[in-house]
Write a protein that holds these residues in place. Structure first.
Motif, PDB file in Angstrom:
ATOM      1  N   LEU A  40       1.032  -1.320   0.014  1.00 23.73           N
ATOM      2  CA  LEU A  40      -0.109  -0.108  -0.177  1.00 23.73           C
ATOM      3  C   LEU A  40       0.794   1.427   0.002  1.00 23.73           C
ATOM      4  O   LEU A  40       1.964   1.320   0.549  1.00 23.73           O
ATOM      5  CB  LEU A  40      -0.920   0.084   1.179  1.00 23.73           C
ATOM      6  CG  LEU A  40      -2.087  -1.125   1.284  1.00 23.73           C
ATOM      7  CD1 LEU A  40      -2.877  -0.921   2.807  1.00 23.73           C
ATOM      8  CD2 LEU A  40      -2.913  -1.010   0.026  1.00 23.73           C
ATOM      9  N   ASP A  41       0.454   2.503  -0.615  1.00 23.73           N
ATOM     10  CA  ASP A  41       1.083   3.509  -0.624  1.00 23.73           C
ATOM     11  C   ASP A  41       0.752   4.202   0.632  1.00 23.73           C
ATOM     12  O   ASP A  41      -0.402   5.118   0.364  1.00 23.73           O
ATOM     13  CB  ASP A  41       0.635   4.519  -1.810  1.00 23.73           C
ATOM     14  CG  ASP A  41       1.498   5.697  -1.871  1.00 23.73           C
ATOM     15  OD1 ASP A  41       2.597   5.769  -0.873  1.00 23.73           O
ATOM     16  OD2 ASP A  41       1.190   6.431  -2.733  1.00 23.73           O
ATOM     17  N   VAL A  42       1.191   4.045   1.771  1.00 20.31           N
ATOM     18  CA  VAL A  42       0.565   4.817   3.001  1.00 20.31           C
ATOM     19  C   VAL A  42       0.961   6.280   2.923  1.00 20.31           C
ATOM     20  O   VAL A  42       2.182   6.775   3.085  1.00 20.31           O
ATOM     21  CB  VAL A  42       1.216   3.850   4.242  1.00 20.31           C
ATOM     22  CG1 VAL A  42       0.774   4.792   5.619  1.00 20.31           C
ATOM     23  CG2 VAL A  42       0.845   2.579   4.245  1.00 20.31           C
ATOM     24  N   VAL A  43       0.096   7.077   2.871  1.00 14.02           N
ATOM     25  CA  VAL A  43       0.300   8.787   2.817  1.00 14.02           C
ATOM     26  C   VAL A  43      -0.040   9.309   3.942  1.00 14.02           C
ATOM     27  O   VAL A  43       0.222  10.400   4.375  1.00 14.02           O
ATOM     28  CB  VAL A  43      -0.369   9.175   1.627  1.00 14.02           C
ATOM     29  CG1 VAL A  43       0.165   8.721   0.421  1.00 14.02           C
ATOM     30  CG2 VAL A  43      -2.023   8.853   1.728  1.00 14.02           C
ATOM     31  N   GLU A  44      -0.772   8.519   5.132  1.00 15.47           N
ATOM     32  CA  GLU A  44      -1.097   9.153   6.275  1.00 15.47           C
ATOM     33  C   GLU A  44      -0.738   8.067   7.263  1.00 15.47           C
ATOM     34  O   GLU A  44      -1.187   7.090   7.329  1.00 15.47           O
ATOM     35  CB  GLU A  44      -2.382   9.771   6.223  1.00 15.47           C
ATOM     36  CG  GLU A  44      -2.752  10.762   5.510  1.00 15.47           C
ATOM     37  CD  GLU A  44      -2.526  12.294   6.141  1.00 15.47           C
ATOM     38  OE1 GLU A  44      -2.456  12.041   7.372  1.00 15.47           O
ATOM     39  OE2 GLU A  44      -2.662  13.366   5.348  1.00 15.47           O
ATOM     40  N   ARG A  45      -0.242   8.319   8.519  1.00 19.35           N
ATOM     41  CA  ARG A  45       0.167   7.738   9.613  1.00 19.35           C
ATOM     42  C   ARG A  45      -0.152   8.428  10.954  1.00 19.35           C
ATOM     43  O   ARG A  45       0.423   9.254  11.314  1.00 19.35           O
ATOM     44  CB  ARG A  45       1.470   7.181   9.754  1.00 19.35           C
ATOM     45  CG  ARG A  45       1.892   6.787   8.236  1.00 19.35           C
ATOM     46  CD  ARG A  45       3.522   6.301   8.083  1.00 19.35           C
ATOM     47  NE  ARG A  45       3.765   5.811   6.880  1.00 19.35           N
ATOM     48  CZ  ARG A  45       4.645   5.055   6.605  1.00 19.35           C
ATOM     49  NH1 ARG A  45       5.512   4.487   7.529  1.00 19.35           N
ATOM     50  NH2 ARG A  45       5.025   4.661   5.172  1.00 19.35           N
ATOM     51  N   HIS A  46      -1.240   7.832  11.537  1.00 20.86           N
ATOM     52  CA  HIS A  46      -1.516   8.565  12.885  1.00 20.86           C
ATOM     53  C   HIS A  46      -1.528   7.227  13.972  1.00 20.86           C
ATOM     54  O   HIS A  46      -2.052   6.257  13.844  1.00 20.86           O
ATOM     55  CB  HIS A  46      -2.710   9.085  12.710  1.00 20.86           C
ATOM     56  CG  HIS A  46      -2.786  10.125  11.769  1.00 20.86           C
ATOM     57  ND1 HIS A  46      -2.589  11.415  12.039  1.00 20.86           N
ATOM     58  CD2 HIS A  46      -3.326  10.148  10.274  1.00 20.86           C
ATOM     59  CE1 HIS A  46      -2.529  12.124  10.799  1.00 20.86           C
ATOM     60  NE2 HIS A  46      -2.799  11.343   9.883  1.00 20.86           N
ATOM     61  N   VAL A  47      -1.374   7.675  15.143  1.00 13.14           N
ATOM     62  CA  VAL A  47      -1.546   6.807  16.415  1.00 13.14           C
ATOM     63  C   VAL A  47      -2.117   7.528  17.531  1.00 13.14           C
ATOM     64  O   VAL A  47      -1.499   8.605  17.762  1.00 13.14           O
ATOM     65  CB  VAL A  47      -0.254   6.083  16.630  1.00 13.14           C
ATOM     66  CG1 VAL A  47       0.977   7.246  17.107  1.00 13.14           C
ATOM     67  CG2 VAL A  47      -0.253   5.152  17.888  1.00 13.14           C
ATOM     68  N   TYR A  48      -2.919   6.856  18.353  1.00 13.24           N
ATOM     69  CA  TYR A  48      -3.896   7.591  19.486  1.00 13.24           C
ATOM     70  C   TYR A  48      -3.528   6.978  20.867  1.00 13.24           C
ATOM     71  O   TYR A  48      -3.393   5.722  20.791  1.00 13.24           O
ATOM     72  CB  TYR A  48      -5.153   7.792  19.031  1.00 13.24           C
ATOM     73  CG  TYR A  48      -5.568   8.637  17.815  1.00 13.24           C
ATOM     74  CD1 TYR A  48      -5.950   9.718  18.112  1.00 13.24           C
ATOM     75  CD2 TYR A  48      -5.198   8.155  16.558  1.00 13.24           C
ATOM     76  CE1 TYR A  48      -6.298  10.861  16.952  1.00 13.24           C
ATOM     77  CE2 TYR A  48      -5.389   8.943  15.448  1.00 13.24           C
ATOM     78  CZ  TYR A  48      -6.022  10.177  15.746  1.00 13.24           C
ATOM     79  OH  TYR A  48      -6.485  11.041  14.766  1.00 13.24           O
ATOM     80  N   ALA A  49      -3.122   7.913  21.832  1.00 10.89           N
ATOM     81  CA  ALA A  49      -3.159   7.202  23.082  1.00 10.89           C
ATOM     82  C   ALA A  49      -2.852   8.378  24.168  1.00 10.89           C
ATOM     83  O   ALA A  49      -2.634   9.338  23.945  1.00 10.89           O
ATOM     84  CB  ALA A  49      -1.809   6.002  23.142  1.00 10.89           C
ATOM     85  N   ASP A  50      -3.146   7.811  25.576  1.00 14.11           N
ATOM     86  CA  ASP A  50      -2.747   8.678  26.672  1.00 14.11           C
ATOM     87  C   ASP A  50      -1.366   8.118  26.874  1.00 14.11           C
ATOM     88  O   ASP A  50      -1.269   7.349  27.324  1.00 14.11           O
ATOM     89  CB  ASP A  50      -3.552   8.317  27.570  1.00 14.11           C
ATOM     90  CG  ASP A  50      -3.302   9.242  28.793  1.00 14.11           C
ATOM     91  OD1 ASP A  50      -2.246   9.779  29.016  1.00 14.11           O
ATOM     92  OD2 ASP A  50      -4.270   9.675  29.631  1.00 14.11           O
ATOM     93  N   TRP A  51      -0.331   8.914  26.465  1.00 13.81           N
ATOM     94  CA  TRP A  51       1.268   8.538  26.434  1.00 13.81           C
ATOM     95  C   TRP A  51       1.578   8.760  27.716  1.00 13.81           C
ATOM     96  O   TRP A  51       2.946   8.471  28.135  1.00 13.81           O
ATOM     97  CB  TRP A  51       1.921   9.410  25.475  1.00 13.81           C
ATOM     98  CG  TRP A  51       1.341   9.403  24.107  1.00 13.81           C
ATOM     99  CD1 TRP A  51       0.761  10.296  23.383  1.00 13.81           C
ATOM    100  CD2 TRP A  51       1.457   8.098  23.299  1.00 13.81           C
ATOM    101  NE1 TRP A  51       0.420   9.695  22.227  1.00 13.81           N
ATOM    102  CE2 TRP A  51       1.101   8.422  21.932  1.00 13.81           C
ATOM    103  CE3 TRP A  51       2.223   7.180  23.341  1.00 13.81           C
ATOM    104  CZ2 TRP A  51       0.898   7.467  20.933  1.00 13.81           C
ATOM    105  CZ3 TRP A  51       2.236   6.090  22.354  1.00 13.81           C
ATOM    106  CH2 TRP A  51       1.560   6.389  20.993  1.00 13.81           C
ATOM    107  N   ARG A  52       0.718   8.850  28.883  1.00  9.38           N
ATOM    108  CA  ARG A  52       1.389   8.673  30.153  1.00  9.38           C
ATOM    109  C   ARG A  52       1.327   7.273  30.611  1.00  9.38           C
ATOM    110  O   ARG A  52       1.953   6.776  31.469  1.00  9.38           O
ATOM    111  CB  ARG A  52       0.319   9.310  31.321  1.00  9.38           C
ATOM    112  CG  ARG A  52       0.235  10.870  31.248  1.00  9.38           C
ATOM    113  CD  ARG A  52      -0.790  11.404  31.975  1.00  9.38           C
ATOM    114  NE  ARG A  52      -2.162  11.097  31.594  1.00  9.38           N
ATOM    115  CZ  ARG A  52      -3.432  11.125  32.559  1.00  9.38           C
ATOM    116  NH1 ARG A  52      -3.121  11.928  33.620  1.00  9.38           N
ATOM    117  NH2 ARG A  52      -4.247  10.722  32.140  1.00  9.38           N
TER     118      ARG A  52
END
Length: 226
Positions: free
Chosen positions: A35-47
């Motif tokens: 795949l041509d990955v053009v958007e990369r996002h990750v979500y979390a409470d980084w605490r």
């Protein structure tokens, strides 16, 4: 890679990090290499310190890290990361209508409605998650499910071993599949592998093991879940 899609389809990847804390980012991106990955996002409470090992790896792979506050005490506000990620998916799709494929790294049932809306708008949706933490409804709603993690690899290895021998002792299964005995014991406790003890006057008691093909984790990993 994405069944029904041509190679290098424009794609966006969204990771629910707290749902997949044992994620191997490099392995994930290898699975998505066509795949041509053009958007990369990750979500979390980084605490959440369980995620510390992911931060640098994901950053190096070009992921944008989104901080989602889950309350004064970590985890007080349930589904906060899920809600923010769902909004993020919507924003990215609206801003980039040329994106054809959405990859959601989460097994949370919360994303079922999101997947439904994406498919209704013509997007191809891949859900990727460890088979022990994926909602059956979410998995069945997506166009494709990709099993991730150690448990998925162990199931695949044991399936290959079973295909070479219909009868497997515990020792043979561990040797043939490469699954360590301690991990095989773990799969037995989780109901993914069934163990039966058989006794014969000539060779005494043997532990026969085989995959529990009624377990959803096995069905999802091997691609025959209904």
């Amino acid at each position: 890679m994405a069944k029904g899609k041509t190679e290098l389809s424009k794609a966006a990847v969204f990771i629910d990090a707290e749902n997949q804390s044992d994620l191997n980012p490099d392995t994930l991106m290898q699975l998505l290499s066509q795949l041509d990955v053009v958007e990369r996002h990750v979500y979390a409470d980084w605490r959440n310190h369980r995620l510390d090992h992911l931060v640098e790896e994901l950053h190096d792979l070009g992921f944008e890290l989104h901080y989602t506050w889950s309350g004064p005490k970590l985890g007080d506000r349930k589904n906060e990361a899920d809600q923010q990620m769902a909004k993020g998916i919507q924003c990215v799709v609206e801003r980039n209508p040329y994106i054809e494929t959405i990859v959601i790294i989460s097994g949370d049932h919360f994303f079922t409605r999101t997947v439904q809306r994406l498919r209704q708008s013509g997007k191809y949706v891949i859900v990727a998650a460890t088979p022990r933490r994926v909602s059956k409804t979410l998995c069945n709603t997506a166009d494709r499910y990709l099993p991730l993690g150690k448990v998925a690899r162990w199931i695949q290895s044991l399936d290959q071993a079973e295909n070479t021998s219909p009868y497997m002792t515990f020792r043979f299964a561990a040797q043939k599949s490469g699954v360590r005995p301690s991990n095989l014991e773990r799969l037995i406790r989780q109901g993914i592998v069934i163990q039966e003890r058989r006794t014969n006057p000539q060779w005494g008691e043997k532990r026969e093991v085989y995959l529990n093909r009624d377990a959803y984790a096995v069905q999802a990993t091997l691609g025959f879940a209904a």
